[in-house]
Design an enzyme around this catalytic site. Structure first.
Site, PDB file in Angstrom:
ATOM      1  N   ASP A 424       5.443  46.799  10.910  1.00 50.37           N
ATOM      2  CA  ASP A 424       5.337  45.638  10.016  1.00 50.37           C
ATOM      3  C   ASP A 424       5.617  45.998   8.551  1.00 50.37           C
ATOM      4  OD1 ASP A 424       4.572  44.437  12.343  1.00 50.37           O
ATOM      5  OD2 ASP A 424       2.477  44.150  11.782  1.00 50.37           O
ATOM      6  N   ASP A 444       8.554  46.050  14.962  1.00 50.63           N
ATOM      7  CA  ASP A 444       8.691  44.720  14.341  1.00 50.63           C
ATOM      8  C   ASP A 444       8.686  44.833  12.814  1.00 50.63           C
ATOM      9  OD1 ASP A 444       8.401  43.849  16.978  1.00 50.63           O
ATOM     10  OD2 ASP A 444       6.275  43.423  16.735  1.00 50.63           O
TER      11      ASP A 444
END
Length: 696
Positions: A424, A444
Site C-alpha cells: 500500500d 497492491d
C-alpha cells in the site's frame, strides 16, 4: 456581467444577504442577459463561507437569460410574500444554492451543482397557506460547468428549510447526478418533513422518478403527481408582469453530449528542465543549515506551521538538500507546494530531498491505512517537485506502509518525485497526476477509490507475485480509476527473476485500470491480471484494459479472460482530457511529454499458432478454421508423450472442443524431465471443420 467579492463570515449584526452581488427590494423590475457572479470562494475552498450572487426581496421580479454563480446560498428568494420568475437562466452553486421564501417559477433554466451530497434547493414557508414555493418547469438539473468532482448519484433536488417547504419539478430533465432518492431531510436529528410538498411530474433523464422508483418510495416524503396542478397562472399572483415572448418556443435543456471517441486531447508545451536551485519569491525556506540573509526552518512541519492560513494564499515551501525524518499531514484548505532543491529537475534519480519515516498500520486491525502515510494530503491542492516520499517500514505481511496519500475530493500533483513503501505505498482517494515520477512497493502498492493518472513514470514492484494496483469505484459509472500512460513497468533495483507480477487486482467489481503505451518488463506474468482472491474473485464488472503496450511482458496471448485490449474508440475515454472532469489543477508548465491520444502506437504482435512433432500420439484432434485470416507459423521441436487412462474418452462438441487426458511431457533441451502424470483439460476454440481420430 456583475462580479463581486464578499466578506464572510459576516461581522455580528449583519446578514448573509449583505454578501450578494445584486440586492433588490424593488417591485415590477426585469433583468435581461446579465451574469451575477460572486467570485469570492467560488471554488468552495473555504468551508461554511456564504457568498450570494443575488438577494431578491421585491415583488413581481423577472430574470431572462441571466446567470447566477456562487458557492453556498447563491440565490436568495427573500420576500415571504413576493413572486419571482426566472426564464432561460443558469444558476450554479454547491450548498442549498437556491433558497428562501418567495413563490418562484423557473422556466427553461439550467441548475448546475458543484458539490456531492448536497441539496440544490432549501425552501421555506411559514404555513401550508403561505405564498412561497419553487416550481421548476422544463429545467435541466445537472453538474455545473466548473464542477471539479464526479457528482454521479450524489446530489439532491432539495431539502426542507422549514416543515412546510414546497418544491415541484415538472417536465424537466434530471441528469445522472441526482441521487436515486431524489430528496433529503434537513438533518438526521431535525428532518422537517412533517408538512413538506416535494413533488415531481413528467420528468425524464436517468435521475427521474420512473428510473428510481424504489429509492423515491423509500424516502417517503415525495410525491409523483398524476397531473400538472402547478401551472404558471395558478401559482403566480398574475402573469401580466411576465414577458411571455418566448414562452411557447422554450425547449427543455439537456446535458451536453461529450464525444469521447474523438482523438482530441490535452496538448502540452512545458519543460521539465528548469532552475530548481533558487527559491521562488515568497517561499518559506526549510534547511538543515542556517543560510545568510534568509529566515529558515529546520523541519518541514515548522514551515507548515508558519504558512499563511488563508485559502487564497499559496503556501510554497522550498526545501534544501537533506533527509527529513517527519510524518506530515498537509491540511491547508488552499494550495500547498513542496519544492525540493534540484539541479536536475527532469531526473528523479538525482533528487536531493527526502521526507521519510518508518511506521506501518495493521491492515487487519481497527486503524486506517492512511495513518501510516509519510505525507497525507488532506488540503484542497498539493503540489510536489523533486521530493522523495519514503516509508521505511519493513515487509511484514498485512502491514500497510504508505509513502503518500491524497484524501477524497482533493488534488495532488507530482513532478520528478519518488514514492517508496511496501504494501500500500500510494493511496489515492481523491485525484492525482504524476509526471516523471518513481513509485515502488509490493502488495497492491497503488490503491484506492480515486482517480490517478501516471504519465511517463516508472512503476517498480520490489516483490514477485504481487499486484501493482488495487482499484475500486463506487459504481460502474463513477469516473475514477488509474491510467498508466507511457510508463515503464520494471522491478525495483536489486530485484531479479520476477515472472509473475500482476498489473492489478480488483478491490471491488467496478475496478478500472488502463495501461497505455507502456513498456512491460518480463516480470509481468502472462495472465497480466489477477482476481482479488479465489473465494471472492470480484471480476464480474471490472475494466482491466491494455492499449498498445510493448516489451516482453506485453504479450496478450494468455491474458486473463476478464481483461481486454482496447480499440481506439474505447481508449478515448481514458485520454487525459476525458479522464478528469477538469485538468485546470495540473501544472502543465513542467510537462513536456504529450499524453496519449487514441490511435497512437501499435498493438502488440498477434498471438501465433504452432505445430509440434510428436513421437507418440494416441489421441489426435485436428481442426481447420474457415477464417480467412492467416497467422505466421512458428515451428517448435517438442517431444510429447501422451498416455491415456484405461478408461480413455474424448468428448467433441461443435463450438469449443474439450480433450481430457493424462500426459507425460519430455522436452529435448539437453535435459530430460519426466514429471508425474498430470490430468489435463485443454480447450480448442470453435472450429468449422473437424476431423478426429482416436486410438485406444
Amino acid at each position: 456581467m456583475f462580479a463581486h467579492t464578499s466578506s464572510s463570515p459576516l461581522p455580528s449584526g449583519h446578514s448573509d444577504a449583505e454578501t450578494a452581488t445584486l440586492a433588490t427590494a424593488s417591485n415590477r423590475i426585469s433583468f435581461y442577459n446579465i451574469n451575477f457572479i460572486n467570485s469570492d470562494n467560488l471554488d468552495g475552498l473555504e468551508a461554511s463561507y456564504v457568498t450570494l450572487a443575488a438577494s431578491i426581496y421585491g415583488n413581481d421580479i423577472g430574470f431572462y437569460g441571466c446567470a447566477f454563480e456562487g458557492w453556498q446560498d447563491t440565490l436568495l428568494t427573500g420576500a415571504t410574500a413576493g413572486y419571482q420568475y426566472y426564464e432561460s437562466c443558469y444558476i450554479s452553486g454547491a450548498i442549498d444554492f437556491i433558497w428562501g421564501y418567495s413563490k418562484s417559477y423557473f422556466k427553461g433554466c439550467t441548475i448546475g451543482a458543484k458539490k456531492a451530497k448536497s441539496a440544490m434547493t432549501a425552501q421555506s414557508r411559514a404555513s401550508a397557506s403561505a405564498i412561497g414555493g419553487y416550481i421548476f418547469d422544463q429545467t435541466l438539473f445537472t453538474s455545473a460547468t466548473d464542477a471539479t468532482v464526479d457528482l454521479t448519484g450524489t446530489v439532491y433536488l432539495g431539502r426542507p428549510y422549514s416543515a412546510y417547504a414546497l418544491v415541484v419539478v415538472k417536465n424537466s430533465y434530471l441528469d445522472d447526478i441526482i441521487n436515486p432518492s431524489g430528496w433529503k431531510v434537513w438533518s438526521a436529528t431535525d428532518p422537517r418533513t412533517d408538512h413538506t410538498t416535494f413533488a415531481e411530474f413528467a420528468n425524464v433523464g436517468p435521475g427521474a422518478w420512473q428510473n428510481n422508483v424504489a429509492a423515491r418510495q423509500a424516502f417517503g416524503n415525495a410525491t409523483l403527481l398524476t397531473s400538472d396542478t402547478y401551472s404558471l397562472a395558478s401559482v403566480m399572483d398574475n402573469t401580466a408582469w411576465i414577458d411571455s415572448t418566448y414562452w411557447n418556443s422554450i425547449v427543455t435543456p439537456e446535458p451536453a453530449v461529450v464525444n469521447t471517441t474523438a482523438p482530441n486531447n490535452v496538448t502540452v508545451s512545458g519543460s521539465s528542465s528548469y532552475n530548481g536551485t533558487v527559491p521562488p519569491t515568497g517561499a518559506i525556506i526549510v534547511s538543515k543549515n542556517a543560510i545568510d540573509g534568509m529566515t529558515t526552518y529546520d523541519t518541514i512541519q515548522a514551515a507548515l506551521n508558519a504558512a499563511p492560513t488563508s485559502s487564497k494564499t499559496n503556501a510554497t515551501i522550498f526545501i534544501y538538500p537533506g533527509t527529513y525524518n517527519e510524518q506530515l499531514i498537509v491540511n491547508k484548505s488552499g494550495t500547498t507546494i513542496f519544492m525540493g532543491y534540484s539541479d536536475s529537475t527532469d531526473d528523479y534519480s538525482k533528487n536531493q530531498v527526502t521526507i521519510q519515516q518508518s511506521y506501518g498500520e495493521d491492515t487487519q486491525g481497527t486503524g486506517s491505512d492512511v495513518d501510516a502515510a509519510t505525507v497525507y494530503a488532506t488540503g484542497n491542492y498539493f503540489y510536489a517537485y523533486n521530493v522523495n516520499f519514503r516509508n521505511n517500514n519493513g515487509t511484514q505481511q498485512n502491514i500497510a506502509s504508505l509513502g503518500f496519500a491524497v484524501k477524497s475530493s482533493k488534488y495532488a500533483f507530482m513532478h520528478g518525485c519518488q514514492i517508496y513503501g511496501n504494501q500500500d505505498t500510494l493511496y489515492i482517494s481523491g485525484n492525482m497526476f504524476t509526471f516523471k515520477t518513481y513509485i515502488e512497493g509490493n502488495v497492491d502498492f497503488i490503491f484506492g477509490a480515486g482517480s490517478g493518472y501516471f504519465l511517463n513514470s516508472t512503476i517498480s514492484p520490489n516483490e514477485d507475485g504481487d499486484s501493482i494496483t488495487a482499484a475500486k469505484r463506487a459504481t460502474n459509472t463513477t469516473a475514477a480509476g488509474f491510467v498508466f500512460d507511457q510508463c515503464t513497468i520494471v522491478p525495483a533495483a536489486g530485484s531479479s527473476g520476477f515472472k509473475n507480477v500482476s498489473l492489478g487486482r480488483p478491490w471491488n467489481n467496478f475496478a478500472r485500470v488502463l495501461y497505455a503505451g507502456c513498456y512491460l518488463d518480463g516480470s509481468v506474468g502472462s495472465a497480466g491480471w489477477t482476481q482479488w482472491s479465489k473465494s471472492s474473485p470480484q471480476t464480474d464488472g471490472v475494466t482491466f484494459a491494455e492499449y498498445h503496450n510493448y516489451g516482453p511482458g506485453s504479450s496478450t496471448c494468455k491474458r486473463a479472460s476478464f481483461s481486454e485490449q482496447l480499440s481506439d474508440s474505447d481508449a478515448a475515454q481514458f485520454q487525459l482530457a476525458n479522464f478528469f472532469p477538469t485538468t485546470s489543477w495540473i501544472d502543465f508548465s513542467v510537462v513536456d511529454v504529450q499524453p496519449f491520444t487514441a490511435g497512437f502506437g501499435s498493438a502488440p504482435a498477434a498471438c501465433v499458432s504452432s505445430s509440434s512433432s510428436s513421437s507418440s500420439m494416441l489421441s489426435t484432434i485436428s481442426s481447420t478454421s474457415s477464417s480467412s485470416v492467416t497467422l505466421p507459423l512458428v515451428t517448435t521441436q517438442v517431444t510429447t508423450t501422451i498416455i491415456q487412462k484405461a478408461t480413455t474418452f474424448t468428448t467433441l462438441t461443435q463450438g469449443d472442443i474439450t480433450s481430457t487426458s493424462v500426459t507425460y511431457v519430455t522436452e529435448n533441451d539437453g535435459l530430460t524431465v519426466t514429471p508425474p502424470a498430470v490430468l489435463k483439460t485443454s480447450i480448442i476454440k470453435a472450429t468449422s471443420v473437424l476431423t478426429s481420430t482416436t486410438t485406444k
